[in-house]
Design a protein around this motif. Structure first.
Motif, PDB file in Angstrom:
ATOM      1  N   THR A  27      84.925 -72.082  32.444  1.00  0.00           N
ATOM      2  CA  THR A  27      85.798 -71.485  33.463  1.00  0.00           C
ATOM      3  C   THR A  27      85.575 -69.979  33.501  1.00  0.00           C
ATOM      4  OG1 THR A  27      87.619 -71.260  31.881  1.00  0.00           O
ATOM      5  CG2 THR A  27      87.591 -73.257  33.236  1.00  0.00           C
ATOM      6  N   TRP A  28      86.009 -69.371  34.607  1.00  0.00           N
ATOM      7  CA  TRP A  28      85.909 -67.928  34.787  1.00  0.00           C
ATOM      8  C   TRP A  28      86.935 -67.480  35.799  1.00  0.00           C
ATOM      9  CZ3 TRP A  28      81.995 -71.349  36.216  1.00  0.00           C
ATOM     10  CH2 TRP A  28      81.816 -71.549  37.581  1.00  0.00           C
ATOM     11  N   GLN A  29      87.064 -66.183  35.937  1.00  0.00           N
ATOM     12  CA  GLN A  29      87.926 -65.585  36.954  1.00  0.00           C
ATOM     13  C   GLN A  29      87.058 -64.773  37.900  1.00  0.00           C
ATOM     14  OE1 GLN A  29      90.533 -63.390  34.381  1.00  0.00           O
ATOM     15  NE2 GLN A  29      92.074 -65.014  34.380  1.00  0.00           N
ATOM     16  N   ALA A  30      87.486 -64.687  39.135  1.00  0.00           N
ATOM     17  CA  ALA A  30      86.760 -63.892  40.128  1.00  0.00           C
ATOM     18  C   ALA A  30      86.791 -62.429  39.724  1.00  0.00           C
ATOM     19  CB  ALA A  30      87.390 -64.072  41.503  1.00  0.00           C
ATOM     20  N   GLY A  31      85.736 -61.711  40.065  1.00  0.00           N
ATOM     21  CA  GLY A  31      85.700 -60.277  39.801  1.00  0.00           C
ATOM     22  C   GLY A  31      86.824 -59.571  40.543  1.00  0.00           C
ATOM     23  N   ARG A  32      87.373 -58.541  39.920  1.00  0.00           N
ATOM     24  CA  ARG A  32      88.518 -57.821  40.509  1.00  0.00           C
ATOM     25  C   ARG A  32      88.222 -57.242  41.877  1.00  0.00           C
ATOM     26  NH1 ARG A  32      89.045 -55.245  34.913  1.00  0.00           N
ATOM     27  NH2 ARG A  32      87.034 -54.595  35.680  1.00  0.00           N
ATOM     28  N   GLU A  33      86.974 -56.842  42.091  1.00  0.00           N
ATOM     29  CA  GLU A  33      86.603 -56.210  43.360  1.00  0.00           C
ATOM     30  C   GLU A  33      85.848 -57.151  44.298  1.00  0.00           C
ATOM     31  OE1 GLU A  33      87.771 -53.225  44.050  1.00  0.00           O
ATOM     32  OE2 GLU A  33      88.647 -53.112  42.051  1.00  0.00           O
ATOM     33  N   ALA A  34      85.760 -58.421  43.940  1.00  0.00           N
ATOM     34  CA  ALA A  34      85.014 -59.376  44.762  1.00  0.00           C
ATOM     35  C   ALA A  34      85.757 -59.630  46.076  1.00  0.00           C
ATOM     36  CB  ALA A  34      84.831 -60.695  44.016  1.00  0.00           C
ATOM     37  N   PRO A  35      85.038 -59.647  47.203  1.00  0.00           N
ATOM     38  CA  PRO A  35      85.682 -59.977  48.482  1.00  0.00           C
ATOM     39  C   PRO A  35      86.307 -61.373  48.425  1.00  0.00           C
ATOM     40  CG  PRO A  35      83.471 -59.100  48.843  1.00  0.00           C
ATOM     41  CD  PRO A  35      83.618 -59.329  47.365  1.00  0.00           C
ATOM     42  N   ALA A  36      87.300 -61.610  49.255  1.00  0.00           N
ATOM     43  CA  ALA A  36      88.029 -62.880  49.243  1.00  0.00           C
ATOM     44  C   ALA A  36      87.147 -64.083  49.539  1.00  0.00           C
ATOM     45  CB  ALA A  36      89.191 -62.823  50.235  1.00  0.00           C
ATOM     46  N   ASP A  37      86.053 -63.873  50.287  1.00  0.00           N
ATOM     47  CA  ASP A  37      85.197 -65.011  50.651  1.00  0.00           C
ATOM     48  C   ASP A  37      84.100 -65.286  49.608  1.00  0.00           C
ATOM     49  OD1 ASP A  37      83.489 -62.817  51.171  1.00  0.00           O
ATOM     50  OD2 ASP A  37      82.452 -63.947  52.743  1.00  0.00           O
ATOM     51  N   THR A  38      84.120 -64.579  48.479  1.00  0.00           N
ATOM     52  CA  THR A  38      83.078 -64.764  47.468  1.00  0.00           C
ATOM     53  C   THR A  38      83.107 -66.177  46.909  1.00  0.00           C
ATOM     54  OG1 THR A  38      83.231 -62.447  46.842  1.00  0.00           O
ATOM     55  CG2 THR A  38      82.154 -63.920  45.269  1.00  0.00           C
ATOM     56  N   GLN A  39      81.949 -66.800  46.858  1.00  0.00           N
ATOM     57  CA  GLN A  39      81.798 -68.119  46.250  1.00  0.00           C
ATOM     58  C   GLN A  39      80.831 -67.971  45.075  1.00  0.00           C
ATOM     59  OE1 GLN A  39      83.023 -70.866  45.241  1.00  0.00           O
ATOM     60  NE2 GLN A  39      83.154 -71.895  47.211  1.00  0.00           N
ATOM     61  N   TYR A  40      81.187 -68.553  43.935  1.00  0.00           N
ATOM     62  CA  TYR A  40      80.375 -68.435  42.729  1.00  0.00           C
ATOM     63  C   TYR A  40      79.649 -69.745  42.441  1.00  0.00           C
ATOM     64  CZ  TYR A  40      82.984 -64.152  41.833  1.00  0.00           C
ATOM     65  OH  TYR A  40      83.534 -62.905  41.944  1.00  0.00           O
ATOM     66  N   PHE A  41      78.475 -69.618  41.804  1.00  0.00           N
ATOM     67  CA  PHE A  41      77.648 -70.779  41.469  1.00  0.00           C
ATOM     68  C   PHE A  41      77.151 -70.632  40.035  1.00  0.00           C
ATOM     69  CE2 PHE A  41      77.355 -69.839  45.959  1.00  0.00           C
ATOM     70  CZ  PHE A  41      77.736 -71.047  46.519  1.00  0.00           C
ATOM     71  N   LEU A  42      77.327 -71.689  39.248  1.00  0.00           N
ATOM     72  CA  LEU A  42      76.955 -71.669  37.833  1.00  0.00           C
ATOM     73  C   LEU A  42      75.676 -72.458  37.604  1.00  0.00           C
ATOM     74  CD1 LEU A  42      77.467 -71.220  34.789  1.00  0.00           C
ATOM     75  CD2 LEU A  42      78.932 -73.224  34.844  1.00  0.00           C
ATOM     76  N   TYR A  43      74.755 -71.844  36.877  1.00  0.00           N
ATOM     77  CA  TYR A  43      73.503 -72.484  36.465  1.00  0.00           C
ATOM     78  C   TYR A  43      73.421 -72.384  34.949  1.00  0.00           C
ATOM     79  CZ  TYR A  43      72.335 -71.889  41.365  1.00  0.00           C
ATOM     80  OH  TYR A  43      72.359 -71.933  42.739  1.00  0.00           O
ATOM     81  N   TRP A  44      72.813 -73.381  34.333  1.00  0.00           N
ATOM     82  CA  TRP A  44      72.621 -73.286  32.896  1.00  0.00           C
ATOM     83  C   TRP A  44      71.321 -73.926  32.483  1.00  0.00           C
ATOM     84  CZ3 TRP A  44      74.243 -76.630  28.451  1.00  0.00           C
ATOM     85  CH2 TRP A  44      74.237 -77.981  28.776  1.00  0.00           C
ATOM     86  N   GLN A  45      70.878 -73.514  31.328  1.00  0.00           N
ATOM     87  CA  GLN A  45      69.614 -73.976  30.782  1.00  0.00           C
ATOM     88  C   GLN A  45      69.862 -74.239  29.293  1.00  0.00           C
ATOM     89  OE1 GLN A  45      66.631 -71.072  31.540  1.00  0.00           O
ATOM     90  NE2 GLN A  45      64.953 -72.340  30.835  1.00  0.00           N
ATOM     91  N   TYR A  82      71.579 -70.876  27.982  1.00  0.00           N
ATOM     92  CA  TYR A  82      71.667 -69.738  28.896  1.00  0.00           C
ATOM     93  C   TYR A  82      72.528 -70.114  30.083  1.00  0.00           C
ATOM     94  CZ  TYR A  82      70.207 -66.185  32.275  1.00  0.00           C
ATOM     95  OH  TYR A  82      70.192 -65.174  33.203  1.00  0.00           O
ATOM     96  N   PHE A  83      73.515 -69.283  30.397  1.00  0.00           N
ATOM     97  CA  PHE A  83      74.405 -69.494  31.528  1.00  0.00           C
ATOM     98  C   PHE A  83      74.268 -68.329  32.499  1.00  0.00           C
ATOM     99  CE2 PHE A  83      76.127 -71.924  28.095  1.00  0.00           C
ATOM    100  CZ  PHE A  83      76.630 -73.065  28.684  1.00  0.00           C
ATOM    101  N   LEU A  84      74.228 -68.649  33.787  1.00  0.00           N
ATOM    102  CA  LEU A  84      74.124 -67.644  34.843  1.00  0.00           C
ATOM    103  C   LEU A  84      75.109 -68.014  35.939  1.00  0.00           C
ATOM    104  CD1 LEU A  84      72.622 -65.321  36.427  1.00  0.00           C
ATOM    105  CD2 LEU A  84      71.182 -67.134  37.362  1.00  0.00           C
ATOM    106  N   VAL A  85      75.963 -67.068  36.314  1.00  0.00           N
ATOM    107  CA  VAL A  85      76.881 -67.268  37.442  1.00  0.00           C
ATOM    108  C   VAL A  85      76.561 -66.193  38.467  1.00  0.00           C
ATOM    109  CG1 VAL A  85      79.273 -67.413  38.223  1.00  0.00           C
ATOM    110  CG2 VAL A  85      78.677 -68.155  35.903  1.00  0.00           C
ATOM    111  N   ASN A  86      76.104 -66.640  39.644  1.00  0.00           N
ATOM    112  CA  ASN A  86      75.887 -65.678  40.717  1.00  0.00           C
ATOM    113  C   ASN A  86      76.866 -65.971  41.838  1.00  0.00           C
ATOM    114  OD1 ASN A  86      74.754 -67.769  42.223  1.00  0.00           O
ATOM    115  ND2 ASN A  86      72.665 -67.184  41.742  1.00  0.00           N
ATOM    116  N   GLY A  87      76.956 -65.077  42.764  1.00  0.00           N
ATOM    117  CA  GLY A  87      77.913 -65.242  43.839  1.00  0.00           C
ATOM    118  C   GLY A  87      77.342 -64.814  45.168  1.00  0.00           C
ATOM    119  N   SER A  88      78.020 -65.239  46.213  1.00  0.00           N
ATOM    120  CA  SER A  88      77.617 -64.827  47.552  1.00  0.00           C
ATOM    121  C   SER A  88      78.854 -64.525  48.375  1.00  0.00           C
ATOM    122  CB  SER A  88      76.775 -65.920  48.229  1.00  0.00           C
ATOM    123  OG  SER A  88      77.556 -67.073  48.433  1.00  0.00           O
TER     124      SER A  88
END
Length: 106
Positions: A27-45, A82-88
């Protein structure tokens, strides 16, 4: 290093817990300054030899934003995963978050 994206837009408080040996919940929390429409995606290896995989079962908040992931049939090795969470967002670039975690320690 310099990270592309708006400061404060990367996720915060990333944690993973393993249940019953084979289930992992991250689990995670959205970044404090992230726009309201930000969607996050988790990848792992799981290891350096494995392919990177995207989360198949996201946990969503009340705004349908991905705020976690449930992994099933997890196998725990001795290498760091390895975990990577990117957003758009349509409003700005979002910083990514990444971390290496020893699964056998959690």
């Amino acid at each position: 290093p310099m990270f592309a994206g708006m400061n404060g837009s990367a996720i915060e408080n990333f944690t993973c817990v393993i249940y019953n040996i084979f289930l992992m919940n991250c689990t995670w929390q959205a970044g404090r300054e992230a726009p309201a429409d930000t969607q996050y995606f988790l990848y792992w290896q799981k290891s350096r030899e494995d392919n990177q995989m995207e989360c198949e079962l996201y946990i969503k908040d009340e705004n349908c934003r991905n705020m976690g992931c449930i992994f099933q049939n997890v196998s725990i090795g001795t290498e760091e995963a390895y975990f990577l969470v990117n957003g758009s967002s349509k409003d700005s670039l979002i910083q990514f978050y990444d971390e290496y975690i020893d699964l056998y320690k959690i």
